[in-house]
Design a protein around this motif. Structure first.
Motif, mmCIF file in Angstrom:
data_model
loop_
_atom_site.group_PDB
_atom_site.id
_atom_site.type_symbol
_atom_site.label_atom_id
_atom_site.label_comp_id
_atom_site.label_asym_id
_atom_site.label_seq_id
_atom_site.Cartn_x
_atom_site.Cartn_y
_atom_site.Cartn_z
ATOM 1 N N VAL A 20 0.644 -10.130 -0.336
ATOM 2 C CA VAL A 20 1.080 -10.410 1.035
ATOM 3 C C VAL A 20 2.536 -9.984 1.206
ATOM 4 C CG1 VAL A 20 1.570 -12.248 2.704
ATOM 5 C CG2 VAL A 20 -0.550 -12.315 1.376
ATOM 6 N N TYR A 21 3.367 -10.346 0.244
ATOM 7 C CA TYR A 21 4.798 -10.012 0.326
ATOM 8 C C TYR A 21 4.999 -8.502 0.446
ATOM 9 C CZ TYR A 21 9.807 -10.037 -0.483
ATOM 10 O OH TYR A 21 11.162 -9.868 -0.324
ATOM 11 N N LEU A 49 2.856 -6.096 1.349
ATOM 12 C CA LEU A 49 2.321 -5.477 2.570
ATOM 13 C C LEU A 49 3.212 -5.776 3.776
ATOM 14 C CD1 LEU A 49 0.142 -3.897 4.079
ATOM 15 C CD2 LEU A 49 -1.061 -6.062 4.447
ATOM 16 N N LEU A 50 3.559 -7.040 3.962
ATOM 17 C CA LEU A 50 4.346 -7.390 5.145
ATOM 18 C C LEU A 50 5.743 -6.784 5.068
ATOM 19 C CD1 LEU A 50 3.151 -11.057 5.833
ATOM 20 C CD2 LEU A 50 2.384 -8.943 6.903
ATOM 21 N N SER A 51 6.327 -6.787 3.867
ATOM 22 C CA SER A 51 7.659 -6.180 3.733
ATOM 23 C C SER A 51 7.609 -4.690 4.070
ATOM 24 C CB SER A 51 8.203 -6.385 2.318
ATOM 25 O OG SER A 51 8.454 -7.756 2.094
ATOM 26 N N LYS A 52 6.602 -4.023 3.552
ATOM 27 C CA LYS A 52 6.459 -2.577 3.822
ATOM 28 C C LYS A 52 6.404 -2.320 5.331
ATOM 29 C CE LYS A 52 2.471 -0.445 3.727
ATOM 30 N NZ LYS A 52 1.112 -0.128 3.275
ATOM 31 N N GLN A 53 5.611 -3.149 6.029
ATOM 32 C CA GLN A 53 5.464 -2.918 7.470
ATOM 33 C C GLN A 53 6.738 -3.309 8.234
ATOM 34 O OE1 GLN A 53 1.854 -3.929 9.383
ATOM 35 N NE2 GLN A 53 0.574 -3.056 7.797
ATOM 36 N N ILE A 54 7.425 -4.344 7.757
ATOM 37 C CA ILE A 54 8.665 -4.736 8.449
ATOM 38 C C ILE A 54 9.738 -3.665 8.253
ATOM 39 C CG2 ILE A 54 10.555 -6.420 8.488
ATOM 40 C CD1 ILE A 54 8.458 -8.594 7.836
ATOM 41 N N PHE A 102 8.645 -16.194 3.631
ATOM 42 C CA PHE A 102 7.247 -16.439 4.020
ATOM 43 C C PHE A 102 7.153 -17.350 5.258
ATOM 44 C CE2 PHE A 102 6.286 -14.932 -0.276
ATOM 45 C CZ PHE A 102 5.102 -14.242 -0.074
ATOM 46 N N PHE A 145 8.236 -13.483 7.916
ATOM 47 C CA PHE A 145 6.863 -12.980 8.028
ATOM 48 C C PHE A 145 6.135 -13.537 9.251
ATOM 49 C CE2 PHE A 145 6.388 -11.925 3.168
ATOM 50 C CZ PHE A 145 7.267 -10.865 3.332
ATOM 51 N N PHE A 185 7.207 -11.644 12.178
ATOM 52 C CA PHE A 185 6.591 -10.313 12.223
ATOM 53 C C PHE A 185 5.171 -10.395 12.801
ATOM 54 C CE2 PHE A 185 4.065 -7.018 9.873
ATOM 55 C CZ PHE A 185 4.504 -5.938 10.629
ATOM 56 N N ASP A 209 -2.160 -0.321 10.618
ATOM 57 C CA ASP A 209 -1.219 -1.330 10.101
ATOM 58 C C ASP A 209 -1.709 -2.739 10.413
ATOM 59 O OD1 ASP A 209 0.404 0.528 9.014
ATOM 60 O OD2 ASP A 209 2.035 0.331 10.473
ATOM 61 N N LEU A 233 -6.149 -8.331 4.836
ATOM 62 C CA LEU A 233 -5.584 -9.000 3.660
ATOM 63 C C LEU A 233 -5.464 -10.514 3.896
ATOM 64 C CD1 LEU A 233 -4.307 -8.957 0.850
ATOM 65 C CD2 LEU A 233 -2.087 -8.636 1.947
ATOM 66 N N LEU A 234 -4.876 -10.888 5.035
ATOM 67 C CA LEU A 234 -4.670 -12.317 5.269
ATOM 68 C C LEU A 234 -6.010 -13.032 5.443
ATOM 69 C CD1 LEU A 234 -1.457 -12.287 7.506
ATOM 70 C CD2 LEU A 234 -1.656 -12.682 5.050
ATOM 71 N N GLN A 267 -7.582 -13.650 2.070
ATOM 72 C CA GLN A 267 -6.954 -14.741 1.319
ATOM 73 C C GLN A 267 -7.232 -16.107 1.955
ATOM 74 O OE1 GLN A 267 -3.053 -14.288 -0.152
ATOM 75 N NE2 GLN A 267 -3.374 -12.218 -0.912
#
Lengths: 262, 262
Positions: A245-246, A248-253, B171, B175, B178, B241, B248-249, B252
């Motif tokens: 999760v970290y 993927l979200l970081s990449k998109q941000i 987190f 996130f 975002f 995106d 993913l979310l 999980q």
């Protein structure tokens, strides 16, 4: 046009309960509550001073509106069982088309409250957005009259928009809550209290109310601060799920940086 | 032990500004504000009735504490420039170890406010968690005295815990924000206003304050409602995106079902 005053409710869950109580607060009368499980129907009926029933045919002609507040999966079954009639019938789902109610006659619509409802949590219904749709302008006016007794936030949107809205709500509610649970997990294993995180969570939400989230974005990924991101990735090395999760979200941000701020 | 009364601040950004104003509200005196850019230093100094300077040696001996509120990247440079001295010196970073301040002498610590600060947004500092760490018990007592003038939420945590806290904050803040921006994007392309989403965002955050997020989790993924999930995936087919985040979310969250609820 006759105003909606008497309401029959199908369902006994969170949405049914919150709606029923809001109707009563708005000066309406809940006449009958249907539930497959008569005990659950009785529970809700008692709170509304209504009669419980587990016989769905009793619901058909004793009110000005039938409000179906059941899970999406149960909706089809309810429609199959309900007799055809003139009473306007609405469902409360964000993701089901209005047309599922067509078999019931000419008068139908949607009465979708965009909120997350839980047991034991009071909701100020005046602020809940209510999304309305109806099979005719006349029915839409009727629903509007009912909605006004509940909330100041009324929207007229069609089934297609409502599905998009529901999808957006997953991103704005279910997913953030899941991220809160990750934060909770990370704190717990490090002997820290989730209590510490609460002012930050509230301020982040309040900020989204005041500023476009795109403008409000902060954090190491937004600054493309590779040093901190690498440290974080290292700290997450023992939890593949959190790490995924970290990353993927970081990449998109990081990718947001070029995005035009409104 | 002499109470901290006079404060010198290094930095002119959001954290420096919010802290400086909170110190003044708490009855303290901001004496000097250092900024590489003298105009920015003057801007903040004016708000605090302090003197601006772009000469870092002026900062060293004129106050009871030096508060360094600059970006993590700039912190090392500041430490290199600051003369060694007796004045207790703290940084305000969530992700940098306290030991970065060791070259400055024996009296140092960390004064980390766990909140997201923005220009033009007032913060009720009384609720902001302040995380303290110091090079000695005596210094920790001093910092505590200063912290009490700002907030009721004081935590004593070490550098290692603070890094974990900062990661959890990503987190819980960056996130989710975002995800709000994704919701905003989805609404916009469908002619819907982000305004509609705000009560839901606030209630989701408020709920996390009241209930463990793991217990509060709702939504199609949590119910493992494959029909709706498939519809959502279809709706997202034109945005790789958003789709990647959704998949993913959701995956999980589906996995949460077996997780023990606290």
């Amino acid at each position: 046009m006759k105003e909606i005053q008497k309401i029959n409710i199908i369902g006994t869950g969170n949405v049914a309960t919150h709606l029923a109580l809001a109707f009563i607060s708005g000066g309406k009368e809940v006449v009958k509550v249907y539930g497959r499980n008569i005990r659950r129907a009785s529970g809700l009926a008692k709170k509304c001073n209504a009669s419980p029933t587990s016989n769905i045919t009793e619901i058909a002609n004793s009110a000005d509106i039938i409000v179906i507040a059941v899970s999406d999966d149960a909706l089809g079954e309810i429609v199959d069982k309900l007799p055809i009639g003139d009473t306007i019938t609405v469902h409360t789902s964000g993701s089901v088309s209005m047309d599922i109610l067509k078999p019931l006659g000419d008068n139908f619509g949607v009465f979708y409250p965009l909120q997350t409802f839980s047991k034991n949590r009071d909701i100020n219904f005046k602020e809940v957005p209510l999304c309305l749709e109806a099979s005719s302008l006349k029915n839409l006016e009727k629903l509007k009259g009912l909605a006004i007794s509940l909330t100041d936030n009324i929207y007229f949107i069609n089934s297609d928009q409502r599905k998009k809205l529901h999808l957006a709500a997953v991103f704005a509610c279910n997913f953030p809550n899941f991220l809160y649970s990750i934060a909770e997990g990370l704190l717990e294993v490090n002997g820290l209290s989730f209590e510490m995180m609460k002012p930050l969570i509230i301020e982040t939400a309040e900020k989204a109310k005041a500023i476009s989230p795109l403008k409000a974005q902060t954090g190491p990924a937004f600054r493309n601060d590779k040093k901190i991101i690498d440290k974080h990735i290292q700290m997450l090395s023992e939890n593949d799920d959190f790490l995924e999760v970290y990353e993927l979200l970081s990449k998109q941000i990081i990718g947001l940086k070029g995005t035009k701020h409104k």
